[in-house]
Design an enzyme around this catalytic site. Structure first.
Site, PDB file in Angstrom:
ATOM      1  N   GLY B  53      91.280  70.667  73.673  1.00 54.01           N
ATOM      2  CA  GLY B  53      91.161  69.770  74.811  1.00 54.01           C
ATOM      3  C   GLY B  53      91.118  68.328  74.361  1.00 54.01           C
ATOM      4  O   GLY B  53      90.630  68.020  73.267  1.00 54.01           O
ATOM      5  N   GLY B  55      89.829  64.299  74.781  1.00 49.33           N
ATOM      6  CA  GLY B  55      88.502  63.739  74.983  1.00 49.33           C
ATOM      7  C   GLY B  55      87.690  63.665  73.694  1.00 49.33           C
ATOM      8  O   GLY B  55      86.563  63.177  73.698  1.00 49.33           O
ATOM      9  N   HIS B  56      88.284  64.152  72.583  1.00 49.43           N
ATOM     10  CA  HIS B  56      87.596  64.131  71.296  1.00 49.43           C
ATOM     11  C   HIS B  56      88.259  63.156  70.326  1.00 49.43           C
ATOM     12  O   HIS B  56      88.025  63.231  69.126  1.00 49.43           O
ATOM     13  CB  HIS B  56      87.591  65.532  70.671  1.00 49.43           C
ATOM     14  CG  HIS B  56      87.050  66.601  71.560  1.00 49.43           C
ATOM     15  ND1 HIS B  56      85.780  66.541  72.082  1.00 49.43           N
ATOM     16  CD2 HIS B  56      87.608  67.740  72.054  1.00 49.43           C
ATOM     17  CE1 HIS B  56      85.572  67.608  72.843  1.00 49.43           C
ATOM     18  NE2 HIS B  56      86.667  68.351  72.848  1.00 49.43           N
ATOM     19  N   HIS B 215      81.350  68.996  74.403  1.00 46.85           N
ATOM     20  CA  HIS B 215      81.758  68.954  75.811  1.00 46.85           C
ATOM     21  C   HIS B 215      80.543  68.751  76.702  1.00 46.85           C
ATOM     22  O   HIS B 215      80.598  68.985  77.909  1.00 46.85           O
ATOM     23  CB  HIS B 215      82.460  70.253  76.204  1.00 46.85           C
ATOM     24  CG  HIS B 215      83.555  70.648  75.282  1.00 46.85           C
ATOM     25  ND1 HIS B 215      83.345  71.485  74.211  1.00 46.85           N
ATOM     26  CD2 HIS B 215      84.853  70.298  75.259  1.00 46.85           C
ATOM     27  CE1 HIS B 215      84.488  71.632  73.559  1.00 46.85           C
ATOM     28  NE2 HIS B 215      85.421  70.933  74.168  1.00 46.85           N
TER      29      HIS B 215
END
Lengths: 332, 332
Positions: B53, B55-56, B215
């Site tokens: 995903g 966002g990192h 997360h």
């Protein structure tokens, strides 16, 4: 205020100690008076020294190393370092060819670096950076503020100094880059100075500060938050307007720096880059060098700044040359 | 929610487009299916592909380049990429020596990379990272979560693959590093997923989440904020305990990574480093390699993680070897 913190009075020393320990191959920390210097002292070159209030990391200590600064003098958060720090740093790193101070244009920094310069027993000169085109005067400033464009000055003058150039040439290149560089920032949130314990300014969940300074100084206006593209269009227009006002061409090769102010995710910085690059290209600029990340921060502010430097062969060559610091590293 | 954003549906593509434009000398973006690959395709080596995903950032696209990954497959924010992305990336970067997937242990990522692997017409293997010692199972995970230790796996296996090693050797090194690496994170604030528009979890101004996931998954406990030294002591103790549980020696040469989760100033990360380094040294470790900064983020979370990797000559050699990516660069 939520921070990783033991006691406000010890924060700077603890942080600098961690910085020096993590990068002991590159830098050394001196305390009382406090400065960061290269681990391996350079020989027979102009010594470059910068400094200013802390809270803008990696500026300036993160730019100490081969191809960039010889030393950096960190003050307390958002507070000028003192002349004794600059004098001690100059004594430590002077290498027979004089000392160049690179100073962001804030009243406290200017005054203290001037006091240090007057006491220096070496040839010296100063480059004052004032790339922020948001406002003419500001909270701590007569004249424009020095912001992220300072990184470009430090990188390129660092390269020139490394090549053995003399003090006057180093100052001339720094002044030229400052003249050819414009920046503007925008804040989504305030920053929080640890010693204050509360946000520097209040801003609602639906507003931004257009033209904010890196200490949270007021910008041009408080306005409702809009789509990123609309915000970025205003920032690009401000820079293009400033280029015209400085009688610089609004076309040609540029370095585009998208700088995070501390709490802005990379994902958003690249979204900003995407739009800014398209707008600047449509304007007639050609983006031949880019830098995206947290290079001149405002502690924990959510926000970003754009910096455009109009390149020429000399500036581009010095930008590309090898550099080995914590904050910028290539070719080494 | 305050973000630099046009429309949530376009955010990832706009951001990836900016990333690819800013670093067009290093990487190329493919869309539909979406992946980032090296600009200059490698020849005759094991192809390393990671993903997960978004966002990192800079994980994983920021680690594509010589000496590290061949391609990265970004999903939507905190959402697994799909098997067609992995297949397309593998087709594009396969260089005759098989494909190694490096996958953080989350159910969606594991399932989708497995599906892709089953369809791959090439020899393949997978390294699953699970360095987070905070909790045994978690919101999206059976077994430990993969977090910042993944960067060390990608760097070192990237180096080994570049040297021409075969698929089994690359997998073996990745598994070994994962086994010798432990991480734990702490959150001061939640992150905000753009599509959700509100913080992932609620946390008061006087609390931290010890053992948070990248997360925003729950950690070990919600607790009152304390001095940084006390928080860090608990994090170091958790890692030392995990080393003992894995029957690793709790002394010897280590790499210490202090990782910012997105909104934490460098000044605080270095303060954390300072304390963590002292505690780990007192424990009997010798910190011979260090990394401090935002390397595996949780969008805009204020918080940090510690990662300790027990080095041996092989791991240290591959850590030190040249790397040229957006997120890590040295020796090139």
């Amino acid at each position: 205020m939520k921070k990783f913190l033991n006691h406000v009075d010890h924060m700077l020393t603890e942080s600098l100690s961690g910085f020096a320990a993590a990068h002991h191959d590159l830098v050394e920390l001196q305390l009382e008076p406090t400065f960061i210097a290269r681990k391996h002292k350079a020989q027979n070159k102009v010594a470059l020294i910068s400094g200013g209030g802390s809270g803008h990391e990696p500026l300036h200590a993160g730019y100490v190393g081969k191809g960039m600064l010889d030393a950096a003098c960190p003050g307390q958060v958002f507070t000028s370092p003192t002349p004794d720090q600059m004098l001690a740093a100059a004594e430590a790193v002077h290498a027979g060819q004089g000392v160049l101070f690179i100073v962001k244009n804030y009243a406290g920094d200017v005054m203290n670096f001037e006091m240090a310069a007057e006491m220096l027993p070496f040839a010296h000169a100063t480059v004052l950076t004032a790339d922020d085109c948001a406002v003419v005067n500001s909270t701590y400033t007569t004249g424009r503020r020095g912001v992220a464009g300072t990184v470009i000055v430090e990188k390129c003058v660092g390269s020139l100094a490394e090549s053995g150039a003399d003090l006057a040439s180093c100052k001339a290149l720094g002044d030229k880059i400052n003249q050819r560089t414009s920046s503007i920032g925008v804040a989504l949130t305030s920053c929080t100075v640890p010693a204050a314990g509360r946000p520097t300014f209040d801003i609602s969940d639906s507003e931004i500060e257009m033209g904010v300074g890196i200490h949270g100084e007021p910008g041009r206006r408080r306005e409702p938050i809009r789509d990123a593209d609309a915000i970025i269009a205003d920032m690009v227009a401000a820079i293009v307007h400033d280029f015209a006002a400085k009688q610089l061409p609004t076309q040609g090769n540029i370095l585009l720096l998208v700088n995070g102010l501390g709490a802005t995710p990379l994902m958003e910085l690249y979204l900003i880059y995407n739009t800014a690059a398209k707008l600047l290209t449509a304007q007639g600029f050609q983006i031949t060098r880019s830098l995206v990340g947290n290079y001149t921060t405002a502690i924990d502010m959510a926000g970003a700044s754009l910096t455009v430097c109009l390149l020429d062969d000399e500036i581009q060559q010095h930008w590309d040359s090898p550099v080995h610091t914590v904050g910028l590293r290539w070719g080494c």
